[in-house]
Design a protein around this motif. Structure first.
Motif, PDB file in Angstrom:
ATOM      1  N   GLU A 181     -19.540  67.658  -2.099  1.00 17.78           N
ATOM      2  CA  GLU A 181     -19.389  68.934  -2.795  1.00 17.78           C
ATOM      3  C   GLU A 181     -17.960  69.087  -3.320  1.00 17.78           C
ATOM      4  OE1 GLU A 181     -20.886  73.516  -2.104  1.00 17.78           O
ATOM      5  OE2 GLU A 181     -20.312  72.322  -0.367  1.00 17.78           O
ATOM      6  N   LEU A 182     -16.983  68.680  -2.512  1.00 19.58           N
ATOM      7  CA  LEU A 182     -15.589  68.724  -2.956  1.00 19.58           C
ATOM      8  C   LEU A 182     -15.342  67.795  -4.137  1.00 19.58           C
ATOM      9  CD1 LEU A 182     -13.875  68.909   0.517  1.00 19.58           C
ATOM     10  CD2 LEU A 182     -13.514  70.555  -1.333  1.00 19.58           C
ATOM     11  N   ARG A 183     -15.990  66.613  -4.132  1.00 20.44           N
ATOM     12  CA  ARG A 183     -15.839  65.692  -5.262  1.00 20.44           C
ATOM     13  C   ARG A 183     -16.280  66.350  -6.569  1.00 20.44           C
ATOM     14  NH1 ARG A 183     -18.655  61.950  -1.824  1.00 20.44           N
ATOM     15  NH2 ARG A 183     -17.086  60.808  -0.655  1.00 20.44           N
ATOM     16  N   ILE A 184     -17.427  67.018  -6.507  1.00 21.48           N
ATOM     17  CA  ILE A 184     -17.944  67.685  -7.706  1.00 21.48           C
ATOM     18  C   ILE A 184     -16.974  68.782  -8.138  1.00 21.48           C
ATOM     19  CG2 ILE A 184     -19.838  69.058  -8.643  1.00 21.48           C
ATOM     20  CD1 ILE A 184     -21.651  67.631  -6.532  1.00 21.48           C
ATOM     21  N   GLN A 185     -16.481  69.552  -7.167  1.00 14.16           N
ATOM     22  CA  GLN A 185     -15.571  70.647  -7.474  1.00 14.16           C
ATOM     23  C   GLN A 185     -14.262  70.121  -8.071  1.00 14.16           C
ATOM     24  OE1 GLN A 185     -15.168  73.369  -4.234  1.00 14.16           O
ATOM     25  NE2 GLN A 185     -13.809  74.744  -5.327  1.00 14.16           N
ATOM     26  N   VAL A 186     -13.707  69.091  -7.472  1.00 18.77           N
ATOM     27  CA  VAL A 186     -12.461  68.498  -7.981  1.00 18.77           C
ATOM     28  C   VAL A 186     -12.660  67.981  -9.402  1.00 18.77           C
ATOM     29  CG1 VAL A 186     -10.886  66.530  -7.727  1.00 18.77           C
ATOM     30  CG2 VAL A 186     -11.470  67.933  -5.734  1.00 18.77           C
ATOM     31  N   ARG A 187     -13.765  67.295  -9.619  1.00 22.34           N
ATOM     32  CA  ARG A 187     -14.039  66.753 -10.956  1.00 22.34           C
ATOM     33  C   ARG A 187     -14.094  67.867 -12.001  1.00 22.34           C
ATOM     34  NH1 ARG A 187     -18.838  64.065 -10.135  1.00 22.34           N
ATOM     35  NH2 ARG A 187     -20.043  65.815 -10.942  1.00 22.34           N
ATOM     36  N   ARG A 188     -14.780  68.964 -11.658  1.00 23.67           N
ATOM     37  CA  ARG A 188     -14.876  70.101 -12.581  1.00 23.67           C
ATOM     38  C   ARG A 188     -13.493  70.710 -12.854  1.00 23.67           C
ATOM     39  NH1 ARG A 188     -18.216  73.020 -15.219  1.00 23.67           N
ATOM     40  NH2 ARG A 188     -17.894  74.928 -14.042  1.00 23.67           N
ATOM     41  N   VAL A 189     -12.726  70.900 -11.789  1.00 22.68           N
ATOM     42  CA  VAL A 189     -11.395  71.501 -11.931  1.00 22.68           C
ATOM     43  C   VAL A 189     -10.509  70.645 -12.834  1.00 22.68           C
ATOM     44  CG1 VAL A 189      -9.257  71.962 -10.655  1.00 22.68           C
ATOM     45  CG2 VAL A 189     -11.443  72.825  -9.789  1.00 22.68           C
ATOM     46  N   LEU A 190     -10.490  69.345 -12.599  1.00 24.08           N
ATOM     47  CA  LEU A 190      -9.639  68.457 -13.392  1.00 24.08           C
ATOM     48  C   LEU A 190     -10.111  68.367 -14.838  1.00 24.08           C
ATOM     49  CD1 LEU A 190      -8.938  65.525 -10.902  1.00 24.08           C
ATOM     50  CD2 LEU A 190      -7.554  67.568 -11.347  1.00 24.08           C
ATOM     51  N   GLU A 191     -11.423  68.317 -15.037  1.00 20.96           N
ATOM     52  CA  GLU A 191     -11.971  68.226 -16.392  1.00 20.96           C
ATOM     53  C   GLU A 191     -11.592  69.453 -17.216  1.00 20.96           C
ATOM     54  OE1 GLU A 191     -16.382  68.165 -18.579  1.00 20.96           O
ATOM     55  OE2 GLU A 191     -16.231  68.139 -16.392  1.00 20.96           O
ATOM     56  N   ILE A 192     -11.744  70.615 -16.634  1.00 23.07           N
ATOM     57  CA  ILE A 192     -11.471  71.839 -17.388  1.00 23.07           C
ATOM     58  C   ILE A 192      -9.972  72.035 -17.568  1.00 23.07           C
ATOM     59  CG2 ILE A 192     -11.678  74.372 -17.298  1.00 23.07           C
ATOM     60  CD1 ILE A 192     -14.458  73.821 -15.971  1.00 23.07           C
ATOM     61  N   ALA A 193      -9.178  71.697 -16.536  1.00 23.99           N
ATOM     62  CA  ALA A 193      -7.717  71.806 -16.666  1.00 23.99           C
ATOM     63  C   ALA A 193      -7.211  70.872 -17.754  1.00 23.99           C
ATOM     64  CB  ALA A 193      -7.049  71.497 -15.339  1.00 23.99           C
ATOM     65  N   ALA A 194      -7.776  69.665 -17.843  1.00 20.17           N
ATOM     66  CA  ALA A 194      -7.346  68.718 -18.868  1.00 20.17           C
ATOM     67  C   ALA A 194      -7.672  69.245 -20.265  1.00 20.17           C
ATOM     68  CB  ALA A 194      -8.020  67.356 -18.646  1.00 20.17           C
ATOM     69  N   LYS A 195      -8.830  69.894 -20.418  1.00 19.49           N
ATOM     70  CA  LYS A 195      -9.193  70.442 -21.719  1.00 19.49           C
ATOM     71  C   LYS A 195      -8.242  71.564 -22.121  1.00 19.49           C
ATOM     72  CE  LYS A 195     -14.098  69.272 -21.648  1.00 19.49           C
ATOM     73  NZ  LYS A 195     -15.500  69.773 -21.571  1.00 19.49           N
ATOM     74  N   ILE A 196      -7.902  72.399 -21.153  1.00 20.14           N
ATOM     75  CA  ILE A 196      -6.983  73.506 -21.434  1.00 20.14           C
ATOM     76  C   ILE A 196      -5.595  72.974 -21.779  1.00 20.14           C
ATOM     77  CG2 ILE A 196      -5.799  75.487 -20.400  1.00 20.14           C
ATOM     78  CD1 ILE A 196      -8.433  75.974 -18.831  1.00 20.14           C
ATOM     79  N   LYS A 197      -5.215  71.929 -21.076  1.00 16.86           N
ATOM     80  CA  LYS A 197      -3.885  71.337 -21.311  1.00 16.86           C
ATOM     81  C   LYS A 197      -3.850  70.553 -22.625  1.00 16.86           C
ATOM     82  CE  LYS A 197      -0.343  68.897 -18.638  1.00 16.86           C
ATOM     83  NZ  LYS A 197      -0.051  68.194 -17.376  1.00 16.86           N
ATOM     84  N   GLY A 198      -5.028  70.196 -23.126  1.00 20.94           N
ATOM     85  CA  GLY A 198      -5.109  69.495 -24.399  1.00 20.94           C
ATOM     86  C   GLY A 198      -5.050  68.001 -24.302  1.00 20.94           C
ATOM     87  N   GLU A 199      -5.446  67.473 -23.132  1.00 20.57           N
ATOM     88  CA  GLU A 199      -5.418  66.012 -22.958  1.00 20.57           C
ATOM     89  C   GLU A 199      -6.753  65.408 -23.371  1.00 20.57           C
ATOM     90  OE1 GLU A 199      -4.258  65.223 -18.925  1.00 20.57           O
ATOM     91  OE2 GLU A 199      -2.199  65.781 -19.319  1.00 20.57           O
TER      92      GLU A 199
END
Length: 199
Positions: A181-199
């Motif tokens: 469950e943490l893996r899924i959560q971490v993946r979501r957090v990083l994916e969305i943060a990267a989009k916001i950051k523009g990577e």
């Protein structure tokens, strides 16, 4: 690279094990990670009354304490807290209550925030604790990210809830389902943060 702060409080070790697993997953995914504990505010006599509490404090004695700078540095923050009567613990709230200056400068706007929890019992306030944390994030202008039903494992393995990874202490130690469950959560957090950051 996404900067992820994993900020948590753990009394006897369950939330710390979750925080460490989240940090490891994020590092494996290429994020820069700061794993931090918040300061203890319980009286010494309360701590001494529980041998597991004493043992955990000794085990994490060298772990750095969270600072406001960690929030400023981070693109995303994952918060770990035990539940206290259906809300986050006072140690987490004490740290959050120190963020006024950063908030006033707009330093928390559009940062990704996500929470994971541990309770003693089933139905012990996991969801309300996460939702209570979200109230603060809305005030900050942050982006709240839950797990959702974004991965088939949420159905197939009957993993926790869509709000954030959760552990039940009475059911045993942090296990592979919690880590998944943490893996899924971490993946979501990083994916969305990267989009916001523009990577």
């Amino acid at each position: 690279m996404v900067n992820l702060a994993v900020i948590h409080y753990s009394q006897t070790g369950n939330v710390h094990r979750m925080a460490k697993a989240a940090a490891e997953e994020a590092e494996a995914a290429g994020a820069a990670v700061r794993l931090r504990k918040v300061a203890e505010n319980a009286p010494p006599e309360a701590i001494r009354s529980n041998p597991d509490w004493v043992a955990h404090r000794e085990a994490v004695a060298d772990l750095e304490e969270a600072e406001i700078d960690d929030l400023e540095w981070a693109d995303a923050v994952m918060w770990g807290t035990p539940t206290r009567y259906g809300v986050p613990c006072s140690q987490i709230r004490q740290f959050v209550d120190q963020t006024g200056g950063l908030w006033q400068r707009g330093g928390l706007v559009n940062k990704v925030m996500s929470t994971f929890v541990s309770t003693q019992t089933s139905h012990g306030g996991q969801e309300t604790t996460i939702l209570t944390m979200n109230n603060t994030f809305y005030h900050w202008g942050a982006i709240v990210v839950g797990i959702g039903y974004t991965d088939p494992a949420m159905f197939e393995l009957e993993l926790g809830n869509p709000y954030g990874a959760s552990h039940i202490a009475n059911a045993g130690p942090v296990n592979e389902k919690n880590r998944q469950e943490l893996r899924i959560q971490v993946r979501r957090v990083l994916e969305i943060a990267a989009k916001i950051k523009g990577e």
